[in-house]
Design a protein around this motif. Structure first.
Motif, PDB file in Angstrom:
ATOM      1  N   ALA A   1       0.850  -1.210   0.000  1.00  0.00           N
ATOM      2  CA  ALA A   1       0.000   0.000   0.000  1.00  0.00           C
ATOM      3  C   ALA A   1       0.881   1.254   0.000  1.00  0.00           C
ATOM      4  O   ALA A   1       0.577   2.242  -0.688  1.00  0.00           O
ATOM      5  CB  ALA A   1      -0.912  -0.004   1.223  1.00  0.00           C
ATOM      6  N   TYR A   2       2.008   1.196   0.739  1.00  0.00           N
ATOM      7  CA  TYR A   2       2.928   2.348   0.758  1.00  0.00           C
ATOM      8  C   TYR A   2       3.600   2.531  -0.604  1.00  0.00           C
ATOM      9  O   TYR A   2       3.741   3.646  -1.102  1.00  0.00           O
ATOM     10  CB  TYR A   2       3.991   2.158   1.855  1.00  0.00           C
TER      11      TYR A   2
ATOM     12  N   ASN B   1       2.333   8.780  -0.235  1.00  0.00           N
ATOM     13  CA  ASN B   1       1.771   9.795   0.677  1.00  0.00           C
ATOM     14  C   ASN B   1       0.710   9.202   1.608  1.00  0.00           C
ATOM     15  O   ASN B   1      -0.036   9.942   2.241  1.00  0.00           O
ATOM     16  CB  ASN B   1       1.146  10.947  -0.129  1.00  0.00           C
ATOM     17  N   ILE B   2       0.654   7.890   1.672  1.00  0.00           N
ATOM     18  CA  ILE B   2      -0.367   7.239   2.501  1.00  0.00           C
ATOM     19  C   ILE B   2      -0.229   7.689   3.957  1.00  0.00           C
ATOM     20  O   ILE B   2       0.878   7.867   4.459  1.00  0.00           O
ATOM     21  CB  ILE B   2      -0.236   5.691   2.371  1.00  0.00           C
ATOM     22  N   GLU B   3      -1.366   7.889   4.611  1.00  0.00           N
ATOM     23  CA  GLU B   3      -1.359   8.290   6.020  1.00  0.00           C
ATOM     24  C   GLU B   3      -1.278   7.041   6.903  1.00  0.00           C
ATOM     25  O   GLU B   3      -1.675   5.952   6.496  1.00  0.00           O
ATOM     26  CB  GLU B   3      -2.655   9.048   6.355  1.00  0.00           C
ATOM     27  N   ILE B   4      -0.803   7.229   8.142  1.00  0.00           N
ATOM     28  CA  ILE B   4      -0.691   6.092   9.057  1.00  0.00           C
ATOM     29  C   ILE B   4      -2.070   5.495   9.345  1.00  0.00           C
ATOM     30  O   ILE B   4      -2.229   4.282   9.467  1.00  0.00           O
ATOM     31  CB  ILE B   4       0.038   6.512  10.354  1.00  0.00           C
ATOM     32  N   ASP B   5      -3.098   6.365   9.388  1.00  0.00           N
ATOM     33  CA  ASP B   5      -4.467   5.863   9.625  1.00  0.00           C
ATOM     34  C   ASP B   5      -4.886   4.868   8.542  1.00  0.00           C
ATOM     35  O   ASP B   5      -5.653   3.930   8.802  1.00  0.00           O
ATOM     36  CB  ASP B   5      -5.468   7.024   9.659  1.00  0.00           C
ATOM     37  N   GLU B   6      -4.393   5.103   7.303  1.00  0.00           N
ATOM     38  CA  GLU B   6      -4.720   4.167   6.222  1.00  0.00           C
ATOM     39  C   GLU B   6      -3.876   2.896   6.331  1.00  0.00           C
ATOM     40  O   GLU B   6      -4.349   1.793   6.060  1.00  0.00           O
ATOM     41  CB  GLU B   6      -4.484   4.832   4.859  1.00  0.00           C
ATOM     42  N   LEU B   7      -2.612   3.055   6.748  1.00  0.00           N
ATOM     43  CA  LEU B   7      -1.746   1.877   6.918  1.00  0.00           C
ATOM     44  C   LEU B   7      -2.322   0.930   7.972  1.00  0.00           C
ATOM     45  O   LEU B   7      -2.207  -0.292   7.871  1.00  0.00           O
ATOM     46  CB  LEU B   7      -0.337   2.315   7.346  1.00  0.00           C
TER      47      LEU B   7
ATOM     48  N   LEU C   1       5.475   3.894  12.212  1.00  0.00           N
ATOM     49  CA  LEU C   1       5.177   2.771  11.305  1.00  0.00           C
ATOM     50  C   LEU C   1       5.563   3.088   9.863  1.00  0.00           C
ATOM     51  O   LEU C   1       6.195   2.281   9.169  1.00  0.00           O
ATOM     52  CB  LEU C   1       3.679   2.433  11.392  1.00  0.00           C
ATOM     53  N   LYS C   2       5.218   4.304   9.418  1.00  0.00           N
ATOM     54  CA  LYS C   2       5.493   4.656   8.025  1.00  0.00           C
ATOM     55  C   LYS C   2       7.001   4.752   7.775  1.00  0.00           C
ATOM     56  O   LYS C   2       7.502   4.326   6.734  1.00  0.00           O
ATOM     57  CB  LYS C   2       4.802   5.982   7.697  1.00  0.00           C
ATOM     58  N   ASP C   3       7.744   5.291   8.775  1.00  0.00           N
ATOM     59  CA  ASP C   3       9.209   5.386   8.632  1.00  0.00           C
ATOM     60  C   ASP C   3       9.826   4.002   8.464  1.00  0.00           C
ATOM     61  O   ASP C   3      10.720   3.795   7.632  1.00  0.00           O
ATOM     62  CB  ASP C   3       9.838   6.051   9.869  1.00  0.00           C
TER      63      ASP C   3
END
Length: 842
Positions: A195-196, A201-207, A344-346
């Motif tokens: 998904a990333y 630009n995905i938000e953590i809420d979406e992850l 998480l995104k990092d």
């Protein structure tokens, strides 16, 4: 001091500072913290690389652990052997790593904290997943550095295809900082990473919709979601984990059975400390603890005392023992050699960057090798085209060097091409081999073109990363082990739990469960229906509601208490499962009993709770009406619904709109019908007003019905098996508090009245005798008759048997209402009445 020596004065403070910083940086970078790219600390990396170099793959024989440890010590890790062996052991323990990296043979310790056998006894080899962490390491995908004595090279990072840091977590204490990362589910991490890749630009809420929460190797229940979200968003957070506990009856005693414990909890220690707390009287209600764990799995049995309430004991265990523990997330990892706190995104971003670099370097390596081979093939093709001249030229030369120079001069070849021609074997002169040369060359040109295309286009490189991740998911992906109990935290649960339709069933003996409506698969009319539950012989399903997960269940007990539960908190069970005893779900006193259930809409909707009422009746003829609003603020230990006077108990509770008609029936055969409006609303602690006047001290109320449908009939049943169905209109409306009118002629032959129900032809009756026999009949078989008659014999009783209870259940013949109909029927929740006529039988 010797002549010529020179002393240099040094400030001790500066010297201490620089020495300490050097030491701490060395610990941080080369010992305690994992690298964000492959998720490994140097010692783990060296163990895996050592096994790779030894050739101890997943498809080879196991090798003695001492041999592997020796290899790693002698070549890459000049520290104590225990540091290497302990690392290798942990990588082979299923309770330590979510996805084990080493396949151990022999005693590798236990979850009880037993130490592993000495390394001379155990054997090990790599697991397949570890091979994927080292895949392509020989294709110049990562940098290598010299080992401690500069004789060999070791990788600075592994070219892993597995997002190992997220998947297996890490923990380590450095100087002035520590890392503690939880493991996650591989399938979820792969989905989140893809998904990333598709949207940087995905938000953590979406992850979070992909990677729901950590997933611990020991399972357990993640209790509350706030800590998880905080950890995902900031890199720091506290996650509460509970063991998975169920209540079972073993040899006639209620027991709490634990089959999963929180991550990193030592089971033997947990049991010992619990036993100490029981001896110190800190924990009440447990008589013995047995550890029945075996090769089939974990099973810790807490045998309860006779008067103990399982729910209360379990909450005490959660409070005082390691059955509930917390995991403090601290996502510190090395990024370019520097420690950083990562969300998480990092973590996903750095892994994807690493994979991208690996794919680029691998492609460059393959391109270089392909071009080198193509270059040699070009020379060989030139030679095969001029084979006679080449042979003559080589035969005329005195040595290989002279032959090489002549070839270079004659055909304008490179040194490498000339060398390959000189070393060519005679068999390559056959026609078949020459065709092979040409086809290999053509294939190589296509490969070179493809590899250059990959290097030119980032999209293609990202597609390759995605494909390889999906391959990893297909190979090693599995189901979540840790369940998530969103209700444990302060997060808005509605956001997390879909408000889907469910069927709530409650059996006569008090077992409750909820089942997704989709499990009751749609049948056409004329189908034979489906078995709704597997209950005990003497038990059957008495109440069935179609509700949604966000609705509320209210439970009323005979002592006048009200307990409150969200529908999604009711344990989920399959269509045929028995369910859980209600006593185990709410903190009900031992000598109390649930008498009535109400399923309502949102208790936060002011219009709804102010316009709906709960009407209650007690055995001594008291009725009480209270606004639903009074029950909208629950407490764990229940709230008072009605103050029960001495020698009295609550009998029924119904949800009404304020415009229903109430009927009460007495044991002595009298019944009263009055408008609900005749009882004014009162507070929760009031004891109510007179609903009916009892004929004498021995008389009591045996039932209440709240009628909305004025077309319905009233059925009364006496204890000797007589019953009668009369029209509602036969009972005139009177004032509340009167003596009522005769509903059935009570004689010695009929016995006292035991039940009153409002019924229609669509209902069935279940009659339970005191001897335990249950008989089912259709209401449609009973004709409507006058109010004052004696009724007809419903059931033949033997040996002075009597009727104990009568329940109304859903029709179960060929015309049974199917699931789709149940879902589409107006569920009556809007106007306040429950689907009490929708009850089901086994």
């Amino acid at each position: 001091m010797a002549e010529g020596e020179k002393l240099i004065p040094i400030n001790i403070e500066d010297e201490m500072k620089s020495a300490y910083i050097d030491y701490s940086m060395s610990v941080i970078v080369s010992r305690a913290l994992p690298d964000v790219r492959d998720g490994l600390k140097p010692v783990h990396r060296r163990v895996l690389y050592g096994m790779h170099e030894l050739g101890v793959r997943s498809n080879t024989a196991h090798k003695k652990s001492a041999r592997i440890v020796g290899e790693v010590l002698g070549k890459y890790h000049p520290h104590g052997d225990s540091s290497v062996y302990d690392t290798m052991v942990r990588m082979a323990q299923e309770w330590s790593l979510r996805y084990m990296l080493v396949d151990g043979q022999g005693n590798f310790g236990s979850i009880d904290g037993d130490s592993p056998a000495a390394m001379r006894y155990t054997e090990a080899r790599m697991r397949k997943i570890s091979e994927d962490m080292l895949a392509d390491i020989d294709k110049d995908t990562v940098d290598h550095k010299l080992n401690f004595d500069d004789t060999l090279k070791e990788p600075t990072v592994l070219p892993t295809r597995i997002p190992s840091l997220l998947v297996n977590g890490a923990s380590g204490i450095a100087v002035g900082m520590a890392t503690n990362m939880p493991p996650h589910n591989l399938s979820e991490v792969v989905d989140g990473t893809i998904a990333y890749i598709e949207n940087n630009n995905i938000e953590i809420d979406e992850l979070v919709s992909h990677i729901k929460a950590p997933d611990f190797p020991t399972g357990g229940i993640i209790y509350g979601y706030d800590g998880v979200l905080e950890a995902f968003k900031t890199g720091r957070g506290r996650i509460v984990i509970r063991g998975n506990a169920t209540v079972e009856e073993v040899n006639g005693r209620e027991c709490i059975i634990v089959n999963e414990i929180p991550y990193q909890v030592n089971k033997a220690d947990m049991i010992k400390k619990t036993a100490d707390l029981i001896n110190d009287k800190k924990i009440e209600g447990i008589s013995t603890i047995r550890d029945e764990s075996d090769r089939n799995g974990m099973r810790v049995v807490y045998v309860l005392k006779k008067d103990a309430i399982p729910n209360i004991v379990l909450n005490t265990l959660f409070k005082y023992t390691a059955l509930q523990s917390s995991f403090s997330v601290n996502n510190i990892a090395l990024v370019n050699g520097r420690p950083e706190l990562l969300n998480l995104k990092d973590l996903i971003l750095h892994f994807v960057e690493h994979r991208h670099e690996v794919v680029v370097r691998r492609t460059q390596y393959e391109l270089r090798k392909a071009e080198e081979r193509a270059h040699i093939l070009e020379g060989l093709i030139i030679a095969s085209d001029n084979i006679d001249e080449v042979i003559a030229l080589i035969r005329a030369s005195n040595n290989a060097d002279e032959a090489r120079e002549k070839l270079i001069e004659r055909f304008e070849l490179s040194e490498i091409q000339a060398k390959a021609i000189v070393e060519m074997r005679l068999r390559q002169l056959t026609g078949l081999e020459q065709d092979k040369l040409r086809s290999e060359y053509e294939e190589l040109l296509k490969t070179i073109e493809d590899l250059k295309d990959i290097l030119d286009k980032k999209d293609r490189r990202m597609d390759i990363i995605k494909e390889e991740l999906l391959e990893v998911k297909n190979k090693y992906g599995d189901e979540r082990r840790s369940k998530i109990e969103y209700a444990g935290g302060d997060l808005s649960i509605e956001d997390m739990i879909p408000d889907e339709k469910v069927v709530i069933t409650i059996s006569h003996a008090g077992y409750i469960k909820r089942t997704p409506l989709s499990e009751y698969k749609t049948q056409n009319r004329g189908g034979v229906g489906q078995k709704a539950s597997t209950t005990r012989n003497e038990d059957f399903l008495e109440h069935l509601f179609v509700g949604t997960n966000h609705q509320y269940m209210l439970f009323f007990t005979q002592k006048g208490k009200c307990f409150w539960m969200r529908v999604y908190e009711i344990p989920e069970g399959s269509r045929t499962s028995k369910g859980r005893a209600i006593q185990n779900l709410i903190n009900i006193e031992q000598d109390d009993k649930v008498k009535a259930f109400i399923c309502t809409q949102d208790l936060k909707d002011e219009d709804y709770i102010n316009n709906n009422y709960v009407i209650m009746a007690t055995k001594k003829g008291t009725v009480k009406k209270t606004s639903l609003e009074q029950y909208s603020r629950p407490r764990t230990n229940g709230i008072n619904a009605i103050t029960i006077r001495e020698d009295d108990e609550l009998l029924e509770a119904k949800l009404t709109t304020g415009e229903s008609q109430v009927m009460l029936a007495l044991k002595s055969g009298k019944a009263i019908r009055f408008e609900e409006a005749k009882t004014r609303p009162m507070g929760r602690n009031a004891s109510g007003v007179r609903g009916i006047t009892l004929a004498n001290d021995d008389d009591e109320v045996i039932g209440m019905v709240a009628v909305d449908d004025m077309e319905s009939d009233i059925l009364v049943v006496s204890e000797k098996g007589y019953g009668k169905r009369s029209s509602l209109d036969d009972y005139r409306i009177t004032n509340r508090g009167g003596k009522g009118v005769k509903t059935i002629s009570i004689t010695n032959k009929t016995g006292s009245l035991v039940a009153i129900k409002n019924v229609s032809d669509e209902d069935d009756l279940m009659i339970i005798n005191k001897s335990g026999i249950a008989i089912r009949m259709e209401v449609a078989d009973l004709r409507v008759m006058g109010r004052a008659t004696q009724g007809v014999r419903l059931i033949n009783l033997k040996n002075n048997d009597e009727i104990a209870a009568v329940a109304k259940v859903m029709k179960d013949d060929d015309d049974e209402m199917d699931a789709a109909d149940m879902a589409d029927e107006p569920s009556n929740f809007e106007d306040g009445t429950t689907l009490d006529n929708n009850s089901a039988n086994e």
